[in-house]
Design a protein around this motif. Structure first.
Motif, mmCIF file in Angstrom:
data_model
loop_
_atom_site.group_PDB
_atom_site.id
_atom_site.type_symbol
_atom_site.label_atom_id
_atom_site.label_comp_id
_atom_site.label_asym_id
_atom_site.label_seq_id
_atom_site.Cartn_x
_atom_site.Cartn_y
_atom_site.Cartn_z
ATOM 1 N N ARG A 1 -20.926 79.634 -17.053
ATOM 2 C CA ARG A 1 -20.290 80.026 -15.795
ATOM 3 C C ARG A 1 -20.305 81.541 -15.629
ATOM 4 O O ARG A 1 -20.555 82.050 -14.531
ATOM 5 C CB ARG A 1 -18.847 79.511 -15.763
ATOM 6 N N ALA A 2 -20.037 82.271 -16.698
ATOM 7 C CA ALA A 2 -19.984 83.725 -16.611
ATOM 8 C C ALA A 2 -21.364 84.330 -16.363
ATOM 9 O O ALA A 2 -21.504 85.292 -15.602
ATOM 10 C CB ALA A 2 -19.380 84.301 -17.888
ATOM 11 N N LEU A 3 -22.396 83.744 -16.980
ATOM 12 C CA LEU A 3 -23.733 84.325 -16.886
ATOM 13 C C LEU A 3 -24.555 83.761 -15.729
ATOM 14 O O LEU A 3 -25.194 84.507 -14.985
ATOM 15 C CB LEU A 3 -24.497 84.078 -18.192
ATOM 16 N N PHE A 4 -24.537 82.448 -15.573
ATOM 17 C CA PHE A 4 -25.447 81.795 -14.633
ATOM 18 C C PHE A 4 -24.754 81.247 -13.396
ATOM 19 O O PHE A 4 -25.406 80.668 -12.532
ATOM 20 C CB PHE A 4 -26.207 80.677 -15.356
ATOM 21 N N GLY A 5 -23.429 81.437 -13.287
ATOM 22 C CA GLY A 5 -22.715 81.069 -12.079
ATOM 23 C C GLY A 5 -22.409 79.592 -11.983
ATOM 24 O O GLY A 5 -22.740 78.796 -12.865
ATOM 25 N N PHE A 6 -21.766 79.214 -10.883
ATOM 26 C CA PHE A 6 -21.444 77.811 -10.635
ATOM 27 C C PHE A 6 -21.309 77.599 -9.139
ATOM 28 O O PHE A 6 -21.101 78.535 -8.371
ATOM 29 C CB PHE A 6 -20.157 77.401 -11.362
ATOM 30 N N ALA A 7 -21.441 76.354 -8.721
ATOM 31 C CA ALA A 7 -21.441 76.004 -7.303
ATOM 32 C C ALA A 7 -20.087 75.437 -6.901
ATOM 33 O O ALA A 7 -19.358 74.880 -7.710
ATOM 34 C CB ALA A 7 -22.532 74.979 -7.013
ATOM 35 N N ARG B 1 -22.083 83.370 -7.956
ATOM 36 C CA ARG B 1 -23.516 83.412 -8.174
ATOM 37 C C ARG B 1 -23.808 83.958 -9.565
ATOM 38 O O ARG B 1 -22.977 84.634 -10.187
ATOM 39 C CB ARG B 1 -24.210 84.260 -7.111
ATOM 40 N N GLY B 2 -24.999 83.690 -10.053
ATOM 41 C CA GLY B 2 -25.367 84.114 -11.390
ATOM 42 C C GLY B 2 -25.407 85.621 -11.542
ATOM 43 O O GLY B 2 -25.655 86.359 -10.580
ATOM 44 N N ARG B 3 -25.178 86.058 -12.752
ATOM 45 C CA ARG B 3 -25.207 87.497 -13.056
ATOM 46 C C ARG B 3 -26.420 87.860 -13.909
ATOM 47 O O ARG B 3 -26.430 88.909 -14.553
ATOM 48 C CB ARG B 3 -23.919 87.897 -13.778
ATOM 49 N N VAL B 4 -27.415 86.989 -13.921
ATOM 50 C CA VAL B 4 -28.628 87.218 -14.701
ATOM 51 C C VAL B 4 -29.833 87.219 -13.769
ATOM 52 O O VAL B 4 -30.013 86.294 -12.975
ATOM 53 C CB VAL B 4 -28.809 86.128 -15.779
ATOM 54 N N LEU B 5 -30.632 88.267 -13.831
ATOM 55 C CA LEU B 5 -31.865 88.377 -13.052
ATOM 56 C C LEU B 5 -33.052 88.281 -14.004
ATOM 57 O O LEU B 5 -33.137 89.027 -14.979
ATOM 58 C CB LEU B 5 -31.934 89.710 -12.296
ATOM 59 N N ILE B 6 -33.956 87.342 -13.716
ATOM 60 C CA ILE B 6 -35.150 87.150 -14.546
ATOM 61 C C ILE B 6 -36.373 87.181 -13.629
ATOM 62 O O ILE B 6 -36.370 86.575 -12.562
ATOM 63 C CB ILE B 6 -35.097 85.808 -15.303
ATOM 64 N N ASP B 7 -37.398 87.879 -14.033
ATOM 65 C CA ASP B 7 -38.621 87.978 -13.232
ATOM 66 C C ASP B 7 -39.650 86.946 -13.691
ATOM 67 O O ASP B 7 -39.765 86.647 -14.890
ATOM 68 C CB ASP B 7 -39.232 89.377 -13.349
ATOM 69 N N ASP B 8 -40.397 86.399 -12.725
ATOM 70 C CA ASP B 8 -41.558 85.561 -13.057
ATOM 71 C C ASP B 8 -42.581 86.392 -13.826
ATOM 72 O O ASP B 8 -42.630 87.617 -13.712
ATOM 73 C CB ASP B 8 -42.232 85.039 -11.785
#
Length: 550
Positions: free
Chosen positions: A419-425, A441-448
């Motif tokens: 919940r803290a890192l990737f959020g919840f709906a 919303r999530g607090r982690v940004l990952i690039d393709d």
């Protein structure tokens, strides 16, 4: 003081990742279509640019300043925005803005043809639950249309202000250069990243007759000639480093083959393909646009890049982080309290089935014994269509619901680290009173990660299911699939908002997350499909914020 200064900027931006700017509509073959302009081509709505810009600045500028610049409405009070943002329009194959004074676009060009509605790339998604299987229920399976990486757009900013707005204006323009700035949907799964290629800007003083005349002569065309007062920055000034984010870097090498599939079959690209060339699963590839001398080139077909999607990494990290966090908190499966379901109500089931199966025994005890016998012996249970009983259906639904991640403590969105890192709906979280909790919303940004076609080798593996009774091949169970490999180093960039590690359990969450990243670097956490067949194993090194500072 009246607004005597006009701050103007024209920005040329490139999609540094695919863009998921949705139109709110569904298509025949996809669940989410991208927004399109009057020419049927993708564009950046001005509302999306303004909303994302305001949200990105919300932690840097005071609310009072934001309201004065972007406007606000509070019941009967409010003011209009002093900032005008145009929509971002496509740069065409000739290096000019499509449409406007350049005439109607021709779709014979491969570049423009690839951006029409039926030709845009699509991503299909499926949610994986805590047991490692696909969860297609509850919108867990969907696909969406995207604007390819590399497409360029032009848009303008115009701020009506005074000399006191100089610092605010600088922040407005430079915010688009931020590494963490995102636009559109799916920003937490690799989409929406922009790269600023050029900034042309000027400040006009309307009290000066010459500058006032220059302002009045400006047109709305985004590629119209600009007054001499404009200065051009081909390489934008270095964006400030946002101290609210931490950057991790995974530098991995594939030990062998990996499988990130398209979700469809087709003609194999492998020299070792089966006789007819058809495979059941193709490796995931996506078109990418590159630029040379201001002109675009489309890499598609056999030149399209191979894709390692951020969603695959995000899902694996989410599950493994939950595992390590539960281990640190000593949340073991034996201690889980799962809602118990009552046994089937035989009398109600029989009452439901009597009109359909009139030959059933009539006394309750006989009926109960008959149903139990049928449920015990699979060969005879088909004689009664138990699913026609509403009571039985309710019973099976209760069992299914008890097995979902939503009903299990400490897994999925019920895990504090997830919940803290990737959020919840909203729709998946309820408080003790049954009301929706606030979404996060999530607090982690990952690039393709995109790999050039000449860096990847594809191989076809054939499979057959063995009949356990005869020991021979099972009829109709022969299939084959493409897998890929590369010797190149694969770099995943992961940015985490520091607030994810706040709170009493912040240190535990950080430790769990970094342990999950280390598992990837050690080859202990495979990625993609076919991991039970040995695919998707990577190893390498993890660069943490602490090691970057050394």
């Amino acid at each position: 003081m009246t607004n005597s200064k006009i701050y103007l900027a024209r920005l040329t931006v490139e999609a540094a990742s695919p863009l998921g700017i949705g139109s709110g509509r569904r298509g025949i073959t996809t669940d989410r279509l991208v927004a399109r302009d009057a020419y049927g081509l993708p564009y950046l709505p001005g509302t999306a640019l303004a909303g994302c810009l305001r949200n990105s600045l919300s932690g840097q500028l005071e609310d009072k300043v934001l309201n004065e610049v972007f406007g606000f409405q509070d019941n009967d009070e409010g003011i209009g925005s002093r900032l005008i943002i145009s929509s971002g329009h496509l740069i065409g194959p000739d290096g000019k803005v499509v449409g406007e004074d350049n005439g109607l676009p021709t779709y014979e060009n491969d570049y423009l043809k690839s951006l029409t509605e039926g030709s845009l790339p699509q991503r299909d998604h499926v949610r994986i639950n805590s047991r490692g299987v696909a969860d297609a229920k509850g919108h867990g399976k969907f696909d969406e249309q995207l604007v390819p990486r590399g497409v360029r757009f032009v848009f303008e900013l115009c701020l009506h202000g005074t000399d006191d707005d100089a610092d605010v204006w600088k922040q407005l323009v430079q915010e688009f250069c931020q590494p963490i700035f995102r636009i559109g949907g799916g920003t937490r799964k690799g989409f929406g990243k922009l790269s600023v290629k050029a900034i042309k800007q000027c400040i006009l003083d309307l009290r000066n007759a010459e500058q006032l005349s220059a302002y009045l002569q400006l047109t709305s065309a985004l590629d119209a000639p600009l007054p001499s007062a404009f200065t051009t920055s081909i390489a934008p000034a270095d964006a400030r480093q946002d101290d609210k984010w931490l950057t991790y870097e995974l530098r991995l090498t594939a030990r062998d083959y990996f499988q990130f599939g398209r979700g469809i079959g087709g003609i194999s690209e492998s020299a070792s393909a089966v006789k007819d060339g058809w495979v059941s699963k193709l490796a995931k590839r996506e078109p990418v646009v590159t630029w040379e001398n201001g002109k675009p080139s489309l890499l598609s077909g056999d030149k399209a890049c191979y894709l390692l999607p951020a969603t695959s990494l995000k899902g694996a990290l989410s599950h493994r982080t939950a595992f390590h966090y539960n281990q640190l908190r000593k949340n073991y499966v034996e201690d889980q309290k799962i809602k118990e379901t009552s046994g089937p109500d035989y009398d109600s089931i029989v009452e439901d089935l009597m009109p359909v199966h009139s030959t059933l025994p009539k006394t309750p005890e006989e009926i109960k014994r008959e149903i139990e016998r049928l449920m015990e012996f699979q060969s005879t249970i088909n004689e009664i269509d138990v699913d026609k009983s509403a009571t039985f259906r309710k019973f099976t639904e209760e069992i299914d619901n008890a097995q979902t991640d939503e009903a299990r403590p400490n897994v999925g969105e019920n895990n504090d680290a997830v919940r803290a890192l990737f959020g919840f709906a909203v729709e998946r979280q309820k408080d003790e009173n049954g009301k929706d909790k606030s979404a996060q919303r999530g607090r982690v940004l990952i690039d393709d990660v995109f790999l050039d076609s000449d860096e990847v080798q594809v191989k076809t593996f054939s499979h057959v299911m063995i009949d356990r009774f005869t020991g021979g091949a099972k009829a109709g169970a022969l299939f084959n699939e493409d897998v890929a490999r590369t010797k190149e180093k694969i770099v995943f960039t992961i940015q985490v908002e520091k607030t994810a590690f706040d709170g009493d359990n912040g240190d535990l969450i950080k430790n769990a997350f970094e342990e999950a990243l280390l598992d990837l670097s050690r080859g202990q956490l495979p990625l993609g499909g076919g991991i039970a067949k040995g695919h998707g194993v990577f190893s390498g090194e993890l660069i943490t914020p602490e090691t970057q500072q050394v």
